[in-house]
Scaffold this active site. Sequence first.
Site, PDB file in Angstrom:
ATOM      1  N   SER A   1      -9.900  -0.584   7.204  1.00 42.80           N
ATOM      2  CA  SER A   1      -9.324  -0.347   5.874  1.00 42.80           C
ATOM      3  C   SER A   1      -8.644  -1.542   5.231  1.00 42.80           C
ATOM      4  O   SER A   1      -8.274  -1.476   4.062  1.00 42.80           O
ATOM      5  CB  SER A   1      -8.327   0.813   5.935  1.00 42.80           C
ATOM      6  OG  SER A   1      -9.004   2.047   5.892  1.00 42.80           O
TER       7      SER A   1
ATOM      8  N   SER B   1      -9.811   1.814   3.025  1.00 43.28           N
ATOM      9  CA  SER B   1      -8.941   2.588   2.163  1.00 43.28           C
ATOM     10  C   SER B   1      -7.939   1.748   1.373  1.00 43.28           C
ATOM     11  O   SER B   1      -7.433   2.203   0.349  1.00 43.28           O
ATOM     12  CB  SER B   1      -8.182   3.617   2.993  1.00 43.28           C
ATOM     13  OG  SER B   1      -7.267   2.977   3.867  1.00 43.28           O
TER      14      SER B   1
ATOM     15  N   LYS C   1       0.842  -1.203   0.000  1.00 45.21           N
ATOM     16  CA  LYS C   1       0.000   0.000   0.000  1.00 45.21           C
ATOM     17  C   LYS C   1       0.875   1.250   0.000  1.00 45.21           C
ATOM     18  O   LYS C   1       1.911   1.285   0.674  1.00 45.21           O
ATOM     19  CB  LYS C   1      -0.893  -0.024   1.242  1.00 45.21           C
ATOM     20  CG  LYS C   1      -1.937   1.086   1.295  1.00 45.21           C
ATOM     21  CD  LYS C   1      -2.786   0.970   2.564  1.00 45.21           C
ATOM     22  CE  LYS C   1      -3.909   1.997   2.587  1.00 45.21           C
ATOM     23  NZ  LYS C   1      -4.744   1.884   3.811  1.00 45.21           N
TER      24      LYS C   1
END
Lengths: 91, 486
Positions: B180, B156, B81
């Site tokens: 997330s 997210s 990420k």
Amino acid sequence: MRLDIDHIARLAQLELTPDERERFGSQLEAIVGYCASLDAYATDGVEPTLHPIPHATPLRADAVGAHLSHEAATANAPATDEDAFVVPRVV
Amino acid sequence: MQHVCETPLTIEGALAAQASGETSALELTEAALARAEATASLNAWALVDADGARAQAEAIDMRRAAGEPLGPLAGVPIGVKDQICTKGLRTTAASKILENFVPPYDATVVSRLRQADAIIVGKLNQDEFAMGSSNERSLFGPAFNPHDGTRVPGGSSGGSAAAVAAGSCVASLGTDTGGSIRQPASFCGVVGLKPTYGRVSRWGAIAFASSLDQVGPLGRSVRDVAAVYGVIAGHDPLDSTSLTHAVEAPNYAVDGSLAGLRVGVPQEYFIDGIEPAVKASVDAALGQLEQLGATCVPVSLPHTEAAVATYYLLATAEASSNLSRYDGIRYGHRTSESVSDIGALYAKSRAEGFGDEVKRRIILGTFVLSSGYYDAFYLKAQKVRTLIRRDFDAAFADVDVLATPTSPVTAFKVGEHVTDPLQMYLMDIFTIPSSLAGNTSLNLPCGVDSAGLPIGLQLIAPPLGEARLLSIAERLERKLGNWGGR
């Protein structure tokens, strides 16, 4: 509840456009109104949770370890002068 | 258009195929890169480091040829990420304010992946600073769901979930502050683990809300997620909140029953807003747990309804403090407008660099911490957090794990919820409470709705219960079998 959005934006060091002032103002009033629902929960004598897992902070020896060089530490700066960060005049 | 990988590679499979000489790290890497290109319309990747990944793979293959010992993730293509720092590889947290930031160091989790000989394929799309539940608010534009390209992958860590589902990496790292990892894993039909707070180092993970943030793995199977977890978990002296307890490995009993296991089903999680297909699928998974010998019992987490408000007060307060570091001086975006003083430089640089949702949360968090409101909002929320934590403590006195839906809904359409922030926040109602309590939880795919969209079961265990949680999830995963191309 009315929020003093200009005061908050100053505290946050964040310049807002007139549109953002208007929009955030009304959205935040709705969100803060929703969050005020916590008043319904009795919390007298309840300890706040500062840290979710109780755990003593481990200490390390006070010795110099691996660290960044000046060059690496300033490599991402928008403006530098040798190994210093350049900022607008402050005094 | 569907972009789900129908022939997913597992970590175990990748290791075995390299050991037998059937494939090489370079071939696995080339396959991942080709898949990333073929599924580029998903916008899952913020940056693909094709040359770097090939060089890493060639080095692994040479070491294998030389008979050197290799790490537990040797040659396995992994995505990271964009919230997590990678040395020499641009890391933006999907924000304009970090558009050109190239970290001078690796996050501890990335160092550990490299030490395990994993291949870092690149950086994955996300909501800006991990603030969002749909991956629609990103410097790189929205990411899309591999099961239906008109829908969000969740957020997210949307890119982390979409890339794994699409097969452009075998596993990935995400971060989870209020859901997330678990919510996008649910939307994309993959497994995602939020470890116990403090279990995985946060050093080098860009901070959003420091008392909640955790890094964790996403993968196609529980075993893959466990393998990555085993590499990244454990004490890190560079993170003062890192726990020192030993990391236990899960135990996969081949024909193990779950006899004696007590599964709590929180009644507050089966609310009116939940989609019928989600409820049906979760109920069916509970039935499978019982067939394996577990006993499902109703439990109550009476402060569940307070969790979303508590979370948004605490997370935004912490975010407003963490994000004060973006000042346009040491790194990150600086305004090109001419300014007369340093205050104007801060205010303009931040105004230009932060997106809409990030600004909204900074303003809310600043308000929550401001003089006159601190006690009424911030302190109150911290006390309610204690009540929420006690709910879990009481439940775990009676049951081993909790089972809930991960999300009340399946993946929604891009653009469907962007206009009302409060509505979007309420999407996280099932994942936020266990984040506040700091315990560990995961998403396990358990079915699909009538449109073929994945549904996820959330299993929650007490703090440091990862080994047990993963063992139970793996057993249930085998019982549930394949569905919908998984």
